[in-house]
Write an enzyme that holds these catalytic residues in place. Structure first.
Site, mmCIF file in Angstrom:
data_model
loop_
_atom_site.group_PDB
_atom_site.id
_atom_site.type_symbol
_atom_site.label_atom_id
_atom_site.label_comp_id
_atom_site.label_asym_id
_atom_site.label_seq_id
_atom_site.Cartn_x
_atom_site.Cartn_y
_atom_site.Cartn_z
ATOM 1 C CG ASP A 113 3.887 -4.489 14.515
ATOM 2 O OD1 ASP A 113 3.467 -5.005 15.667
ATOM 3 O OD2 ASP A 113 4.262 -5.608 13.653
ATOM 4 C CB VAL A 163 -4.468 -2.741 9.190
ATOM 5 C CG1 VAL A 163 -5.435 -2.741 10.346
ATOM 6 C CG2 VAL A 163 -3.373 -1.771 9.876
#
Ligand code: IMP
Ligand code: MG
Length: 188
Positions: A113, A163
């Site tokens: 990320d 997610v």
């Protein structure tokens, strides 16, 4: 659990195919890097370091497609304390494995990320003078990285959505959901 799922982004079938491809690529690269060594010398040179806890499902599938004689060295890190979805930096929760000098090290994580977690770990590993350090992630959110870090192996690039599933959690749950999915707003 299933009633909290909003939609499936990547199915378990797609994941299975891609994990096998990643393993084949990694395996070929390792063989090339160690081709100057005899078979005996190659043994035990490969160390996979899964970043706990998110990578456990991924690494369990990945290693079963790798033919090399390898070892696992776990490292525990937390970057999302509590329910927050915003990264608050990296907290090491265990020491890195020792004796990585001369080894081919592969850091395995569920998702890249901001990249901070893997950046910190890679630098710490490099201090031990391994033969190589590579990064293998199942997922990547392009454009989110705050550090200059290029993973050698990426399963899927995904949109900037939170997610869960296949090891990824929200507040510790949903790691056992077999597909990569988004959560309904009321579940967050
Ligand atoms: P980074 O240091 O910002 O790259 O954070 C990486 C870690 O944040 C991953 O190992 C995950 O544990 C967590 N993370 C980032 N995005 C998500 C997501 O969409 N779902 C679940 N966990 C995530
Ligand atoms: Mg994680």
């Amino acid at each position: 659990m299933h009633r909290d799922i909003e939609g499936i982004l990547i199915t378990k079938g797609q994941i299975a195919i891609r994990v096998r491809e990643l393993a084949e690529q990694l395996s070929a690269d390792l063989s090339r890097d160690m081709s100057h060594l005899t078979e005996i010398q190659q043994e035990g040179r490969v160390v996979l370091i899964p970043v706990l806890t998110g990578s456990i499902v991924f690494v369990a599938d990945l290693i079963r497609h790798l033919p090399q004689k390898l070892s696992l060295g776990l490292v525990a890190v937390s970057s999302y304390p509590g329910k927050s979805m915003e990264s608050k930096g990296v907290m090491m929760r265990s020491d890195l494995p020792k004796n990585l000098a001369g080894k081919h090290v592969i850091l395995v994580d569920d998702i890249l990320d901001s990249g901070q977690t893997l950046d910190v770990l890679k630098k710490l590993i490099q201090e031990q003078r391994p033969a190589s350090v590579r990064i293998c992630v199942l997922l990547r959110k392009p454009g989110k990285a705050v550090v200059d870090l290029k993973p050698e192996y990426v399963g899927f690039d995904i949109p900037d959505e939170f997610v869960v599933g296949y090891g990824l959690d929200y507040d510790g749950f949903y790691r056992n959901y077999p597909e990569i999915a988004t959560l309904k707003p009321e579940a967050r």
